[in-house]
Design a protein around this motif. Structure first.
Motif, short mmCIF file in Angstrom:
data_model
loop_
_atom_site.label_atom_id
_atom_site.label_comp_id
_atom_site.label_asym_id
_atom_site.label_seq_id
_atom_site.Cartn_x
_atom_site.Cartn_y
_atom_site.Cartn_z
N UNK A 185 0.97 -1.18 -0.03
CA UNK A 185 -0.06 0.38 0.04
C UNK A 185 0.51 1.39 0.03
N UNK A 186 2.05 1.19 0.55
CA UNK A 186 2.67 2.58 0.92
C UNK A 186 4.03 2.50 0.62
N UNK A 187 4.88 3.03 -0.26
CA UNK A 187 6.19 2.98 -0.41
C UNK A 187 6.99 3.77 0.52
N UNK A 188 6.20 4.78 1.06
CA UNK A 188 6.98 5.89 2.21
C UNK A 188 6.97 5.07 3.50
N UNK A 189 5.94 4.03 3.68
CA UNK A 189 6.21 3.38 4.99
C UNK A 189 7.53 2.40 4.83
N UNK A 190 7.58 1.83 3.74
CA UNK A 190 8.78 0.85 3.52
C UNK A 190 9.90 1.78 3.54
N UNK A 191 10.01 2.98 3.23
CA UNK A 191 11.27 3.85 3.32
C UNK A 191 11.64 4.14 4.78
N UNK A 192 10.46 4.57 5.44
CA UNK A 192 10.64 4.92 6.85
C UNK A 192 10.92 3.68 7.85
N UNK A 193 10.40 2.55 7.34
CA UNK A 193 10.67 1.46 8.10
C UNK A 193 12.21 1.04 8.49
N UNK A 194 12.49 0.71 9.90
CA UNK A 194 13.93 0.70 10.25
C UNK A 194 14.28 -0.49 10.07
#
Length: 319
Positions: free
Chosen positions: A175-184
């Motif tokens: 659903x979200x590319x940004x969530x992937x980028x922000x995921x540690x």
């Protein structure tokens, strides 16, 4: 002799009048009793119907609680949260990636040769969530956002050679590319995505056009799950390169189908306040009917006693 005849003729009308009056009163009393009995049976019937309605109302309320109705709503958006597209290319290599608008893709220049990569990409390695032994390599690409301008992402892959009869590249959407980028913990994030989302394939030698739509489902515990639906169209690629080659070219396009996010949730149609109001009305009718029946019975007993008293008086008078 004449006096006796006159006396007897004067007494006869009085006796006939005295006997006809109680008979008339008896017929009226009997008629009233019959109507009272009929009314009593009618109200008993209404009470039975009210009891049945109470049972049916409670049963319907419990049934609606057990079986909620599925509700589908649509929300229009102009910008989506850019989805993540995870490719599993294997030995294939990404040659180019570009964003285009209004369904317009420029003609290919030097197909099979490295081109511009204008997309936001990240590469990640993680263990297979189903075996926990095999290492997997994923290329994660940021998907399109602007649905009003019909933004699309066009990617080209190249596979130098393969001994397989069929060639394809796997991919999945989240659903979200940004969530992937922000995921540690990106590796754990990808493992969760692979466990939760379905994966698809696109074949070599074709241009696969994928139109996405987003479906959100609200669970009973308040959680919200996201699912992608896809419509794909496949067009054959005409290879105009001069030399015979043993390689494969893969072309894929991702675009949003429409600006509507579909939301699915279960709704309980049973309204407790309506049920309570209906039950109160039914119980009130029951009490009124019971009160009327009690008064009717008392009135019938009273009329019966009065009739017996008058009958005894008439009998005493006659005797």
């Amino acid at each position: 002799m004449g006096v006796d005849e006159d006396t007897s003729s004067a007494i006869l009308p009085d006796s006939e009048l005295g006997t006809s009056a109680p008979s008339l009163r008896f017929s009226k009393t009997c008629l009233k009793n019959v109507f009272s009995v009929i009314l009593l049976f009618i109200y008993l019937l209404l009470m039975a119907v009210a009891v049945f309605l109470v049972y049916q109302t409670i049963s319907d309320f419990r049934e609606k609680l057990k079986h909620p109705v599925m509700s589908v709503s649509y929300k229009e958006v102009s910008l989506y949260d850019a989805p993540g597209i995870a490719f599993y290319p294997g030995k294939a290599r990404l040659l180019s990636c570009k964003h285009h608008y209004y369904d317009h893709i420029l003609p290919l220049i030097n197909p099979g040769q490295p081109g511009d990569i204008e997309c936001t990409t990240q590469r990640i390695n993680y263990t297979d969530p189903f075996t926990n032994q095999t290492m997997k390599y994923a290329l994660v690409v940021q998907g399109p956002r602007d649905v009003k301008k019909k933004e699309l992402v066009f990617l080209q892959f190249h596979l130098n050679g393969t001994d397989q009869d069929f060639s394809a590249i796997d991919y999945l959407l989240f659903s979200s590319f940004q969530e992937f980028v922000n995921s540690p913990e990106k590796a754990e994030f990808m493992k969760d995505c692979e466990s939760s989302y379905s994966s698809w394939k696109f074949s070599g030698g074709f241009r696969t056009w994928v139109k996405m739509s987003l479906v959100k489902t609200k669970e009973e515990d308040g959680r919200e799950t996201v699912e992608f639906k896809q419509e794909t169209s496949v067009v054959n690629y005409i290879d105009r390169r001069t030399k015979l080659r043993n390689d494969q070219l893969f072309f894929v396009v991702f675009e949003w189908k429409d600006p509507f996010i579909q939301t699915v949730q279960d709704i309980i149609t049973a309204n407790p306040w309506n049920t309570i109001a209906l039950l109160c009305g039914i119980f009130l009718a029951l009490f009124k009917a019971a009160d009327f029946a009690k008064l009717s019975v008392k009135w019938m007993i009273k009329i019966r006693k009065r009739h017996l008293k008058r009958r005894s008086q008439v009998m005493n008078h006659i005797s």
